[in-house]
Design a protein around this motif. Structure first.
Motif, PDB file in Angstrom:
ATOM      1  N   ASP A 289       0.832  -1.214   0.000  1.00  0.00           N
ATOM      2  CA  ASP A 289       0.000   0.000   0.000  1.00  0.00           C
ATOM      3  C   ASP A 289       0.861   1.257   0.000  1.00  0.00           C
ATOM      4  OD1 ASP A 289      -2.282  -1.533  -0.025  1.00  0.00           O
ATOM      5  OD2 ASP A 289      -2.565  -1.464   2.148  1.00  0.00           O
ATOM      6  N   SER A 290       1.933   1.246   0.791  1.00  0.00           N
ATOM      7  CA  SER A 290       2.808   2.421   0.877  1.00  0.00           C
ATOM      8  C   SER A 290       3.496   2.701  -0.456  1.00  0.00           C
ATOM      9  CB  SER A 290       3.857   2.219   1.971  1.00  0.00           C
ATOM     10  OG  SER A 290       3.240   2.063   3.238  1.00  0.00           O
ATOM     11  N   ILE A 291       3.912   1.651  -1.153  1.00  0.00           N
ATOM     12  CA  ILE A 291       4.568   1.839  -2.458  1.00  0.00           C
ATOM     13  C   ILE A 291       3.593   2.418  -3.465  1.00  0.00           C
ATOM     14  CG2 ILE A 291       5.582   0.587  -4.409  1.00  0.00           C
ATOM     15  CD1 ILE A 291       6.831  -1.322  -2.358  1.00  0.00           C
ATOM     16  N   ARG A 292       2.344   1.969  -3.415  1.00  0.00           N
ATOM     17  CA  ARG A 292       1.343   2.460  -4.358  1.00  0.00           C
ATOM     18  C   ARG A 292       0.947   3.905  -4.066  1.00  0.00           C
ATOM     19  NH1 ARG A 292      -2.702  -1.376  -3.819  1.00  0.00           N
ATOM     20  NH2 ARG A 292      -3.504  -0.155  -2.069  1.00  0.00           N
ATOM     21  N   GLU A 293       0.941   4.285  -2.808  1.00  0.00           N
ATOM     22  CA  GLU A 293       0.434   5.606  -2.425  1.00  0.00           C
ATOM     23  C   GLU A 293       1.515   6.673  -2.307  1.00  0.00           C
ATOM     24  OE1 GLU A 293      -1.525   4.769   1.208  1.00  0.00           O
ATOM     25  OE2 GLU A 293      -3.109   3.526   0.295  1.00  0.00           O
ATOM     26  N   ARG A 294       2.765   6.270  -2.108  1.00  0.00           N
ATOM     27  CA  ARG A 294       3.842   7.241  -1.899  1.00  0.00           C
ATOM     28  C   ARG A 294       4.840   7.151  -3.055  1.00  0.00           C
ATOM     29  NH1 ARG A 294       5.113   6.224   4.549  1.00  0.00           N
ATOM     30  NH2 ARG A 294       2.962   6.565   5.306  1.00  0.00           N
ATOM     31  N   ARG A 295       4.886   8.196  -3.832  1.00  0.00           N
ATOM     32  CA  ARG A 295       5.741   8.185  -5.019  1.00  0.00           C
ATOM     33  C   ARG A 295       7.209   8.070  -4.648  1.00  0.00           C
ATOM     34  NH1 ARG A 295       5.632  12.637  -9.962  1.00  0.00           N
ATOM     35  NH2 ARG A 295       7.198  11.569 -11.268  1.00  0.00           N
ATOM     36  N   ALA A 296       7.615   8.751  -3.591  1.00  0.00           N
ATOM     37  CA  ALA A 296       9.024   8.719  -3.180  1.00  0.00           C
ATOM     38  C   ALA A 296       9.445   7.298  -2.826  1.00  0.00           C
ATOM     39  CB  ALA A 296       9.252   9.650  -1.996  1.00  0.00           C
ATOM     40  N   LEU A 297       8.587   6.575  -2.145  1.00  0.00           N
ATOM     41  CA  LEU A 297       8.908   5.207  -1.777  1.00  0.00           C
ATOM     42  C   LEU A 297       8.957   4.319  -3.017  1.00  0.00           C
ATOM     43  CD1 LEU A 297       9.493   3.190   0.463  1.00  0.00           C
ATOM     44  CD2 LEU A 297       7.022   2.816   0.714  1.00  0.00           C
ATOM     45  N   ALA A 298       8.071   4.575  -3.966  1.00  0.00           N
ATOM     46  CA  ALA A 298       8.078   3.799  -5.215  1.00  0.00           C
ATOM     47  C   ALA A 298       9.380   4.027  -5.990  1.00  0.00           C
ATOM     48  CB  ALA A 298       6.877   4.174  -6.074  1.00  0.00           C
ATOM     49  N   VAL A 299       9.830   5.280  -6.026  1.00  0.00           N
ATOM     50  CA  VAL A 299      11.096   5.589  -6.704  1.00  0.00           C
ATOM     51  C   VAL A 299      12.262   4.913  -5.980  1.00  0.00           C
ATOM     52  CG1 VAL A 299      12.707   7.427  -7.284  1.00  0.00           C
ATOM     53  CG2 VAL A 299      10.256   7.739  -7.681  1.00  0.00           C
ATOM     54  N   ALA A 300      12.250   4.986  -4.652  1.00  0.00           N
ATOM     55  CA  ALA A 300      13.319   4.343  -3.878  1.00  0.00           C
ATOM     56  C   ALA A 300      13.322   2.832  -4.127  1.00  0.00           C
ATOM     57  CB  ALA A 300      13.129   4.635  -2.392  1.00  0.00           C
ATOM     58  N   PHE A 301      12.140   2.239  -4.182  1.00  0.00           N
ATOM     59  CA  PHE A 301      12.033   0.810  -4.457  1.00  0.00           C
ATOM     60  C   PHE A 301      12.652   0.483  -5.813  1.00  0.00           C
ATOM     61  CE2 PHE A 301      10.242  -3.160  -5.760  1.00  0.00           C
ATOM     62  CZ  PHE A 301       9.993  -3.873  -4.603  1.00  0.00           C
ATOM     63  N   ALA A 302      12.324   1.296  -6.820  1.00  0.00           N
ATOM     64  CA  ALA A 302      12.836   1.050  -8.173  1.00  0.00           C
ATOM     65  C   ALA A 302      14.352   1.171  -8.221  1.00  0.00           C
ATOM     66  CB  ALA A 302      12.188   2.019  -9.155  1.00  0.00           C
ATOM     67  N   VAL A 303      14.905   2.197  -7.559  1.00  0.00           N
ATOM     68  CA  VAL A 303      16.358   2.408  -7.577  1.00  0.00           C
ATOM     69  C   VAL A 303      17.076   1.264  -6.856  1.00  0.00           C
ATOM     70  CG1 VAL A 303      18.215   3.891  -6.738  1.00  0.00           C
ATOM     71  CG2 VAL A 303      16.173   4.903  -7.779  1.00  0.00           C
ATOM     72  N   LEU A 304      16.577   0.905  -5.673  1.00  0.00           N
ATOM     73  CA  LEU A 304      17.203  -0.173  -4.915  1.00  0.00           C
ATOM     74  C   LEU A 304      17.088  -1.507  -5.641  1.00  0.00           C
ATOM     75  CD1 LEU A 304      15.995   0.743  -1.311  1.00  0.00           C
ATOM     76  CD2 LEU A 304      18.248   1.142  -2.317  1.00  0.00           C
ATOM     77  N   CYS A 305      15.965  -1.715  -6.296  1.00  0.00           N
ATOM     78  CA  CYS A 305      15.766  -2.939  -7.063  1.00  0.00           C
ATOM     79  C   CYS A 305      16.737  -2.994  -8.247  1.00  0.00           C
ATOM     80  CB  CYS A 305      14.318  -3.024  -7.538  1.00  0.00           C
ATOM     81  SG  CYS A 305      13.897  -4.570  -8.350  1.00  0.00           S
ATOM     82  N   ALA A 306      16.909  -1.868  -8.933  1.00  0.00           N
ATOM     83  CA  ALA A 306      17.813  -1.819 -10.083  1.00  0.00           C
ATOM     84  C   ALA A 306      19.252  -2.125  -9.653  1.00  0.00           C
ATOM     85  CB  ALA A 306      17.736  -0.450 -10.749  1.00  0.00           C
ATOM     86  N   TRP A 307      19.688  -1.542  -8.539  1.00  0.00           N
ATOM     87  CA  TRP A 307      21.041  -1.820  -8.056  1.00  0.00           C
ATOM     88  C   TRP A 307      21.172  -3.294  -7.681  1.00  0.00           C
ATOM     89  CZ3 TRP A 307      25.785   0.307  -7.798  1.00  0.00           C
ATOM     90  CH2 TRP A 307      26.718  -0.320  -6.971  1.00  0.00           C
ATOM     91  N   SER A 308      20.175  -3.855  -7.006  1.00  0.00           N
ATOM     92  CA  SER A 308      20.231  -5.252  -6.573  1.00  0.00           C
ATOM     93  C   SER A 308      20.354  -6.194  -7.764  1.00  0.00           C
ATOM     94  CB  SER A 308      18.992  -5.598  -5.743  1.00  0.00           C
ATOM     95  OG  SER A 308      18.879  -4.779  -4.601  1.00  0.00           O
ATOM     96  N   ILE A 309      19.571  -5.944  -8.794  1.00  0.00           N
ATOM     97  CA  ILE A 309      19.615  -6.805  -9.981  1.00  0.00           C
ATOM     98  C   ILE A 309      20.946  -6.650 -10.705  1.00  0.00           C
ATOM     99  CG2 ILE A 309      18.591  -7.184 -12.252  1.00  0.00           C
ATOM    100  CD1 ILE A 309      15.879  -6.505 -11.029  1.00  0.00           C
ATOM    101  N   THR A 310      21.431  -5.414 -10.829  1.00  0.00           N
ATOM    102  CA  THR A 310      22.712  -5.177 -11.495  1.00  0.00           C
ATOM    103  C   THR A 310      23.855  -5.857 -10.746  1.00  0.00           C
ATOM    104  OG1 THR A 310      21.943  -3.048 -12.341  1.00  0.00           O
ATOM    105  CG2 THR A 310      24.317  -3.409 -12.283  1.00  0.00           C
ATOM    106  N   ALA A 311      23.861  -5.725  -9.421  1.00  0.00           N
ATOM    107  CA  ALA A 311      24.940  -6.303  -8.626  1.00  0.00           C
ATOM    108  C   ALA A 311      24.968  -7.817  -8.746  1.00  0.00           C
ATOM    109  CB  ALA A 311      24.780  -5.890  -7.164  1.00  0.00           C
ATOM    110  N   ASN A 312      23.813  -8.449  -8.688  1.00  0.00           N
ATOM    111  CA  ASN A 312      23.792  -9.903  -8.727  1.00  0.00           C
ATOM    112  C   ASN A 312      23.946 -10.447 -10.138  1.00  0.00           C
ATOM    113  OD1 ASN A 312      23.192 -11.108  -5.880  1.00  0.00           O
ATOM    114  ND2 ASN A 312      21.988  -9.228  -6.013  1.00  0.00           N
ATOM    115  N   ALA A 313      23.568  -9.668 -11.133  1.00  0.00           N
ATOM    116  CA  ALA A 313      23.869 -10.064 -12.512  1.00  0.00           C
ATOM    117  C   ALA A 313      25.372 -10.083 -12.732  1.00  0.00           C
ATOM    118  CB  ALA A 313      23.196  -9.116 -13.494  1.00  0.00           C
ATOM    119  N   SER A 314      26.091  -9.183 -12.059  1.00  0.00           N
ATOM    120  CA  SER A 314      27.547  -9.177 -12.140  1.00  0.00           C
ATOM    121  C   SER A 314      28.110 -10.508 -11.661  1.00  0.00           C
ATOM    122  CB  SER A 314      28.120  -8.029 -11.301  1.00  0.00           C
ATOM    123  OG  SER A 314      29.517  -8.115 -11.181  1.00  0.00           O
ATOM    124  N   GLY A 315      27.562 -11.022 -10.559  1.00  0.00           N
ATOM    125  CA  GLY A 315      28.027 -12.300 -10.039  1.00  0.00           C
ATOM    126  C   GLY A 315      27.671 -13.468 -10.938  1.00  0.00           C
TER     127      GLY A 315
END
Length: 503
Positions: A289-315
């Motif tokens: 609910d918080s991700i859907r209602e709060r844009r800042a949290l949605a952006v933070a989720f997207a950025v953190l998710c992108a870094w996580s996927i990039t880092a583990n794709a490296s491995g």
């Protein structure tokens, strides 16, 4: 027969992948079996991702269930470690995901709480340290599904009895603990139980959670939001299952933080905490609910998710063995290098390659005549050593030539620069000949890199020189020495047994 020194859960769950080839008479030396390791590991992790999705879809919206499954599959060690080879972690994650699914289903049909005993017991025989995850979940079943506790215990018995039988038959004790024997490169060294927990808690937590070499939150920063989800579970009307999963996660993190090898050896990122990924991914659902209602949290989720996927794709797609061999010789310092770690290095190597190509730079591959270098000893090497003792010498190599030293990430070995060392006595090479270690990064003219030469002292007493040098591969089985070599003198003393003293 060959007998596994590790728990057999991973082998049992991989057995169906291997049976067809064995039954069909495929040669044990066939490449098929090496491929089956990758296929089985990837399939096991894919099945665990499916179970995470099915569990999450029962407690949150479909889009959130899909999102956290995406995080689990591609933004964690599920991608970079567990799906790449038959570690214990993938099967343990599958077992934990199955247990979470059963306990979520139990909210509608209480019988499923009893079924959870089977996957939890299987998780424990796959990776015994996960008893710290299974125990809180067993307590959860006892408190909230008391009538199903006997079904839970009955379901847990087959895996546990099998492991007890296996250990009794092959090792002589049903309660044998595999990890009291730590393998080394010269055999096996028995480690006292007290010696297994020598890391200070503060240092271990920092390495396991934050360091760029091994930190869980560095390689999967999306788990910062998972921590928030686990905290929300303790609010009034919070999710009870998440509370007990969170307790298991905390206990596991504390265990790994105290382990004497918090780095996890030659592996990628936070391998030792891979078993927590089902918990951490599932813990994201309270934030829907918080991700859907709060844009800042949605952006933070997207950025953190992108870094996580990039880092583990490296491995998953970039080799990291060279970095491990370099970094683990001085783990206290090198696990904390923000500009030199398995996530940054692929980008750094790409940038270096671009500099070399655009600047038409001379390299150790195309201009070996322009190579030159200097070696300086950094530590005070021992003057005396016991026969067979490891002698460790740290050196700083400086590129004083006009060509770039190429590191070991190239598919073509030609031009790769390495540090080499060998024992000499009276000018003659002794022992097993020359050992070497490739540079893991390029070194430009004027730059330096710290390296290690590590060798076992000869068995025969006497005075020896450990010759250390730099060399570049010019062609197959031909190399070119770079700069002047070093000679470190070491005296090997007679062993106590040969001198007549009590050993």
């Amino acid at each position: 027969h060959y007998v596994s020194d590790y728990p057999v859960g991973a082998a049992l769950i991989a057995l169906p992948f291997y049976v067809p080839s064995v039954v069909c008479g495929v040669s044990p030396s066939s490449r098929v079996f090496a491929e089956l390791e990758k296929v089985s590991a990837a399939t096991i992790v894919a099945l665990s991702a499916l179970l995470i999705y099915l569990a999450a879809a029962r407690v949150t919206t479909n889009w959130m269930a899909m999102l956290l499954t995406l995080v689990y599959a591609f933004g964690t060690t599920s991608l970079s470690v567990s799906s790449q080879a038959l570690w214990q972690h993938g099967p343990a994650q599958l077992a934990l995901a199955a247990a979470i699914y059963c306990l979520v289903r139990a909210r509608e049909d209480r019988r499923w709480a009893g079924y959870a005993g089977l996957p939890l017991a299987f998780e424990v025989i796959t990776r015994p340290a996960d008893a710290l995850i299974a125990a809180p979940l067993g307590l959860y079943v006892l408190i909230y599904y008391r009538r199903e506790i006997w079904t839970f215990i009955t379901a847990a018995m087959p895996p546990l009895l099998f492991q007890l039988w296996y250990s009794a038959i092959y090792f002589g004790s049903p309660l044998r603990i595999q990890f009291l024997t730590e393998p080394t490169s010269v055999g096996s060294q028995t480690v006292a139980p007290s010696g297994l927990w020598t890391t200070s808690l503060a240092n271990g937590l920092a390495v396991a959670m934050l360091s760029p070499g091994r930190g869980l939150l560095f390689y999967s920063p999306i788990f910062i939001l998972s921590v928030a989800g686990l905290v929300l579970a303790w609010r009034k009307n919070g999710d009870m299952l998440l509370r007990y999963l969170g307790v298991g996660a905390i206990l596991t993190i504390l265990l790994i933080a105290k382990w004497h090898k918090t780095s996890g050896g030659e592996s990628f990122g936070p391998r030792l905490l891979a078993d927590l990924t089902p918990i951490m991914a599932f813990a994201l659902f309270p934030l829907a609910d918080s991700i859907r209602e709060r844009r800042a949290l949605a952006v933070a989720f997207a950025v953190l998710c992108a870094w996580s996927i990039t880092a583990n794709a490296s491995g998953a797609f970039v080799g990291y063995r060279g970095w491990n061999q370099w970094a683990l010789n001085d783990a206290d310092k090198r696990l904390w290098l923000w500009g030199d770690n398995p996530v940054v290095d692929p980008f750094r190597s790409t940038f270096d390659s671009t500099r070399i190509a655009l600047g038409h730079r001379a390299t150790s591959r195309n201009s070996p005549d322009l190579l030159d270098g200097g070696l300086v000893v950094l530590n005070s090497p021992p003057h005396d050593a016991a026969p067979g003792a490891r002698v460790h010498v740290s050196v700083r190599a400086t590129n004083i030539g006009k060509a770039v030293w190429l590191g070991g990430r190239s598919a073509d070995e030609r031009g790769i620069v390495s540090l080499r060392w060998e024992w000499k006595r009276d000018g003659k090479v002794v022992g097993n000949g020359e050992a070497s270690r490739e540079l893991h990064l390029n070194v430009f003219p004027g730059d330096s890199t710290d390296l290690e030469a590590s060798a076992f002292a000869p068995d025969a007493p006497g005075r020896y020189d450990l010759g250390i040098s730099l060399a570049a591969e010019v062609s197959n089985q031909t190399s070119r020495t770079i700069g002047a070599p070093l000679a470190v003198s070491v005296t090997v003393a007679p062993s106590t047994a040969s001198s007549g003293s009590a050993p």
